[in-house]
Design a protein around this motif. Structure first.
Motif, PDB file in Angstrom:
ATOM      1  N   VAL A 318      22.071  45.690  19.917  1.00 35.09           N
ATOM      2  CA  VAL A 318      21.862  44.250  20.089  1.00 35.09           C
ATOM      3  C   VAL A 318      23.134  43.471  19.760  1.00 35.09           C
ATOM      4  CG1 VAL A 318      20.566  42.267  19.231  1.00 35.09           C
ATOM      5  CG2 VAL A 318      19.391  44.428  19.696  1.00 35.09           C
ATOM      6  N   ARG A 319      23.876  43.946  18.758  1.00 38.89           N
ATOM      7  CA  ARG A 319      25.100  43.245  18.350  1.00 38.89           C
ATOM      8  C   ARG A 319      26.205  43.342  19.392  1.00 38.89           C
ATOM      9  NH1 ARG A 319      26.894  39.111  15.227  1.00 38.89           N
ATOM     10  NH2 ARG A 319      29.060  39.481  14.563  1.00 38.89           N
ATOM     11  N   THR A 320      26.347  44.508  20.001  1.00 37.38           N
ATOM     12  CA  THR A 320      27.466  44.740  20.914  1.00 37.38           C
ATOM     13  C   THR A 320      27.116  44.552  22.380  1.00 37.38           C
ATOM     14  OG1 THR A 320      26.944  47.116  20.952  1.00 37.38           O
ATOM     15  CG2 THR A 320      28.515  46.347  19.292  1.00 37.38           C
ATOM     16  N   ALA A 321      25.873  44.397  22.709  1.00 33.29           N
ATOM     17  CA  ALA A 321      25.486  44.272  24.116  1.00 33.29           C
ATOM     18  C   ALA A 321      25.919  42.917  24.663  1.00 33.29           C
ATOM     19  CB  ALA A 321      23.980  44.438  24.265  1.00 33.29           C
ATOM     20  N   PRO A 322      26.321  42.807  25.935  1.00 26.79           N
ATOM     21  CA  PRO A 322      26.709  41.507  26.522  1.00 26.79           C
ATOM     22  C   PRO A 322      25.516  40.573  26.615  1.00 26.79           C
ATOM     23  CG  PRO A 322      26.608  43.222  28.211  1.00 26.79           C
ATOM     24  CD  PRO A 322      26.458  43.913  26.893  1.00 26.79           C
ATOM     25  N   THR A 323      25.785  39.295  26.454  1.00 33.91           N
ATOM     26  CA  THR A 323      24.718  38.290  26.485  1.00 33.91           C
ATOM     27  C   THR A 323      24.557  37.620  27.836  1.00 33.91           C
ATOM     28  OG1 THR A 323      26.284  36.619  25.680  1.00 33.91           O
ATOM     29  CG2 THR A 323      24.994  37.827  24.020  1.00 33.91           C
ATOM     30  N   HIS A 324      25.446  37.867  28.780  1.00 36.65           N
ATOM     31  CA  HIS A 324      25.335  37.275  30.107  1.00 36.65           C
ATOM     32  C   HIS A 324      25.797  38.299  31.143  1.00 36.65           C
ATOM     33  CE1 HIS A 324      29.505  36.585  28.853  1.00 36.65           C
ATOM     34  NE2 HIS A 324      29.827  36.623  30.140  1.00 36.65           N
ATOM     35  N   TYR A 325      25.396  38.037  32.357  1.00 39.26           N
ATOM     36  CA  TYR A 325      25.711  38.956  33.442  1.00 39.26           C
ATOM     37  C   TYR A 325      27.089  38.656  34.001  1.00 39.26           C
ATOM     38  CZ  TYR A 325      25.611  41.201  38.008  1.00 39.26           C
ATOM     39  OH  TYR A 325      25.928  41.955  39.107  1.00 39.26           O
ATOM     40  N   GLU A 326      27.890  39.683  34.124  1.00 43.17           N
ATOM     41  CA  GLU A 326      29.228  39.564  34.707  1.00 43.17           C
ATOM     42  C   GLU A 326      29.248  40.347  36.007  1.00 43.17           C
ATOM     43  OE1 GLU A 326      32.122  40.873  31.946  1.00 43.17           O
ATOM     44  OE2 GLU A 326      31.678  39.315  30.459  1.00 43.17           O
ATOM     45  N   PRO A 327      29.375  39.659  37.139  1.00 38.50           N
ATOM     46  CA  PRO A 327      29.360  40.397  38.414  1.00 38.50           C
ATOM     47  C   PRO A 327      30.584  41.282  38.532  1.00 38.50           C
ATOM     48  CG  PRO A 327      29.968  38.113  38.769  1.00 38.50           C
ATOM     49  CD  PRO A 327      29.545  38.213  37.341  1.00 38.50           C
ATOM     50  N   PRO A 328      30.440  42.404  39.138  1.00 32.67           N
ATOM     51  CA  PRO A 328      31.590  43.308  39.287  1.00 32.67           C
ATOM     52  C   PRO A 328      32.632  42.733  40.246  1.00 32.67           C
ATOM     53  CG  PRO A 328      29.713  44.126  40.524  1.00 32.67           C
ATOM     54  CD  PRO A 328      29.206  42.968  39.721  1.00 32.67           C
ATOM     55  N   VAL A 329      33.881  43.030  39.995  1.00 26.33           N
ATOM     56  CA  VAL A 329      34.978  42.576  40.833  1.00 26.33           C
ATOM     57  C   VAL A 329      35.022  43.432  42.095  1.00 26.33           C
ATOM     58  CG1 VAL A 329      37.464  42.184  40.954  1.00 26.33           C
ATOM     59  CG2 VAL A 329      36.237  41.843  38.787  1.00 26.33           C
ATOM     60  N   SER A 330      35.028  42.763  43.230  1.00 23.26           N
ATOM     61  CA  SER A 330      35.058  43.500  44.479  1.00 23.26           C
ATOM     62  C   SER A 330      36.401  44.203  44.643  1.00 23.26           C
ATOM     63  CB  SER A 330      34.838  42.550  45.648  1.00 23.26           C
ATOM     64  OG  SER A 330      35.826  41.542  45.645  1.00 23.26           O
ATOM     65  N   PRO A 331      36.411  45.341  45.256  1.00 21.18           N
ATOM     66  CA  PRO A 331      37.676  46.069  45.418  1.00 21.18           C
ATOM     67  C   PRO A 331      38.642  45.327  46.343  1.00 21.18           C
ATOM     68  CG  PRO A 331      35.931  47.130  46.671  1.00 21.18           C
ATOM     69  CD  PRO A 331      35.278  46.077  45.829  1.00 21.18           C
ATOM     70  N   GLY A 332      39.916  45.490  46.071  1.00 20.44           N
ATOM     71  CA  GLY A 332      40.930  44.828  46.896  1.00 20.44           C
ATOM     72  C   GLY A 332      41.059  45.430  48.284  1.00 20.44           C
ATOM     73  N   GLN A 333      41.613  44.636  49.199  1.00 21.31           N
ATOM     74  CA  GLN A 333      41.792  45.071  50.583  1.00 21.31           C
ATOM     75  C   GLN A 333      43.275  44.982  50.941  1.00 21.31           C
ATOM     76  OE1 GLN A 333      39.507  42.882  53.362  1.00 21.31           O
ATOM     77  NE2 GLN A 333      40.114  44.105  55.138  1.00 21.31           N
ATOM     78  N   ALA A 334      43.792  46.073  51.420  1.00 20.83           N
ATOM     79  CA  ALA A 334      45.217  46.116  51.766  1.00 20.83           C
ATOM     80  C   ALA A 334      45.481  45.300  53.032  1.00 20.83           C
ATOM     81  CB  ALA A 334      45.679  47.553  51.959  1.00 20.83           C
ATOM     82  N   VAL A 335      46.562  44.502  53.018  1.00 21.15           N
ATOM     83  CA  VAL A 335      46.997  43.699  54.163  1.00 21.15           C
ATOM     84  C   VAL A 335      48.308  44.283  54.676  1.00 21.15           C
ATOM     85  CG1 VAL A 335      47.641  41.406  54.970  1.00 21.15           C
ATOM     86  CG2 VAL A 335      45.889  41.662  53.187  1.00 21.15           C
ATOM     87  N   ARG A 336      48.284  44.692  55.906  1.00 28.42           N
ATOM     88  CA  ARG A 336      49.458  45.321  56.499  1.00 28.42           C
ATOM     89  C   ARG A 336      50.224  44.321  57.384  1.00 28.42           C
ATOM     90  NH1 ARG A 336      46.974  51.175  58.418  1.00 28.42           N
ATOM     91  NH2 ARG A 336      46.206  51.806  56.320  1.00 28.42           N
ATOM     92  N   GLY A 337      51.471  44.608  57.608  1.00 33.41           N
ATOM     93  CA  GLY A 337      52.302  43.779  58.475  1.00 33.41           C
ATOM     94  C   GLY A 337      53.106  42.726  57.749  1.00 33.41           C
TER      95      GLY A 337
END
Length: 374
Positions: A318-337
């Motif tokens: 209970v002490r160490t558990a997060p108190t709010h939801y953190e959405p996961p970071v979407s993976p990056g997308q490589a940009v070519r050119g």
């Protein structure tokens, strides 16, 4: 270590008789009490006893069945002529001894709980050790099983002391412990014990140990201890026909290897001789009581330690558990050119066109593609 008094119950044999007299099956009675059918079988065999509200409901139901039976017998009494009672047939016993009465009977000369327990232990322990030896073929395991059964009886002493057959209560518990399948995983089973010195006793013991555990227990109870068939069925948690079938198969298996023991009287005598020829000793009653109390204290301390550890783990979570939801970071997308900028300066036409193209697009990434029907 003793517990407070509980609601009195009739002995296991009487519980089974009242249920059968009312034409109730074990599942039907279990439904009325609110337990599983296996629990009712354990109650009627004496292996376990109800507690708390289940005990009160079970005792009330049995009392109602007894009152209905008495009322029915009273209503039919004038219509029936008295019949002479049949003389009871003597039953063989593994060791002739009188049936004990409840050891904690009230009165001015009533024994203390410790004295009553010591008297019961001195009365039944030697015979129970020899009987258990016939089931296991191991002397130390037989002694330990009987001691554990008496320790369980000491923990439930008020209930066991009021039972009409306290030795039967201890016997059922000792047999269950001795025939437990977990016994085979103990280191003791890796080292076989020396067999009996007499060749005849050795052959008979090997024949008994080759029988299935249920058949062996039924044979010892009926032909060794001298219980009748309903009592044997109740103690083995089986129906009377099933107990009779096990007994017949066990006798046939013994007679097939030892034809001289086809007679039940001869078999009873040989079982008594086999058990009596072994030098089996039981511990002193005070040592058994102290061992049971020490084991109960260890279980209590282990339960407290487990509870404290569980509470600490829960508090840390209970002490160490997060108190709010953190959405996961979407993976990056490589940009070519995109060309590498080697030095500051004016952008070329291609770079300007590429910059304008990137600015016109959505900042969060490419738009979501949706399938369209063709």
């Amino acid at each position: 270590m003793t517990r407070g008094p509980a609601t009195p119950l009739p002995p296991p044999k009487e519980r089974r008789r009242l249920r059968e007299s009312a034409a109730l099956t074990q599942p039907q009675l279990a439904t009325q009490v609110g337990v599983a059918p296996g629990t009712v079988r354990a109650w009627e065999s004496g292996r376990t006893t109800p507690r708390g509200r289940k005990r009160e409901a079970y005792a009330k139901l049995l009392k109602t069945l007894a009152e209905e039976e008495a009322a029915q017998a009273q209503a039919q009494a004038p219509e029936q002529e008295p019949k002479p009672e049949a003389e009871p047939q003597p039953q063989p016993e593994l060791e002739p001894q009188p049936q004990p009465q409840p050891v904690a009977a009230p009165g001015p000369t009533a024994l203390t709980p410790a004295q009553a327990f010591d008297a019961l232990y001195a009365f039944g322990a030697p015979a129970l050790v020899r009987q258990t030896f016939l089931l296991t073929g191991r002397r130390e395991q037989a002694r330990e099983s009987v001691e554990r059964a008496f320790q369980a009886a000491w923990e439930r002493w008020p209930e066991v002391a009021r039972d009409r057959n306290p030795v039967g209560w201890v016997r059922a518990t000792a047999y269950e412990y001795a025939l437990s399948p977990w016994q085979r995983f103990r280191p003791r089973h890796r080292h076989p014990e020396p067999p009996p010195a007499d060749p005849g006793d050795r052959t008979l013991l090997n024949t008994l140990l080759r029988l299935p555990a249920r058949h062996r227990r039924t044979l010892v109870l009926y032909d060794g201890v001298g219980l009748d068939l309903p009592e044997t069925a109740a103690e083995t948690e089986a129906s009377t026909p099933a107990a009779a079938n096990r007994l017949l198969h066990a006798r046939e298996a013994v007679a097939a290897r030892l034809p001289a023991l086809a007679d039940p009287q001869v078999l009873h005598r040989r079982l008594a001789e086999l058990a009596s020829n072994e030098r089996l000793r039981a511990a002193e009653p005070p040592a058994v009581r102290r061992g049971g109390e020490r084991r109960a204290r260890l279980r209590t301390r282990a339960a407290i330690a487990f509870t404290v550890a569980l509470i600490g783990t829960t508090a840390l979570t209970v002490r160490t558990a997060p108190t709010h939801y953190e959405p996961p970071v979407s993976p990056g997308q490589a940009v070519r050119g995109v060309p590498h900028r080697v030095a500051p300066g004016a952008l070329s036409d291609e770079e300007l066109e590429l910059r304008q193209k990137l600015r016109d697009q959505v900042q969060d990434g490419p738009e979501r593609l949706l399938p369209r029907p063709e």
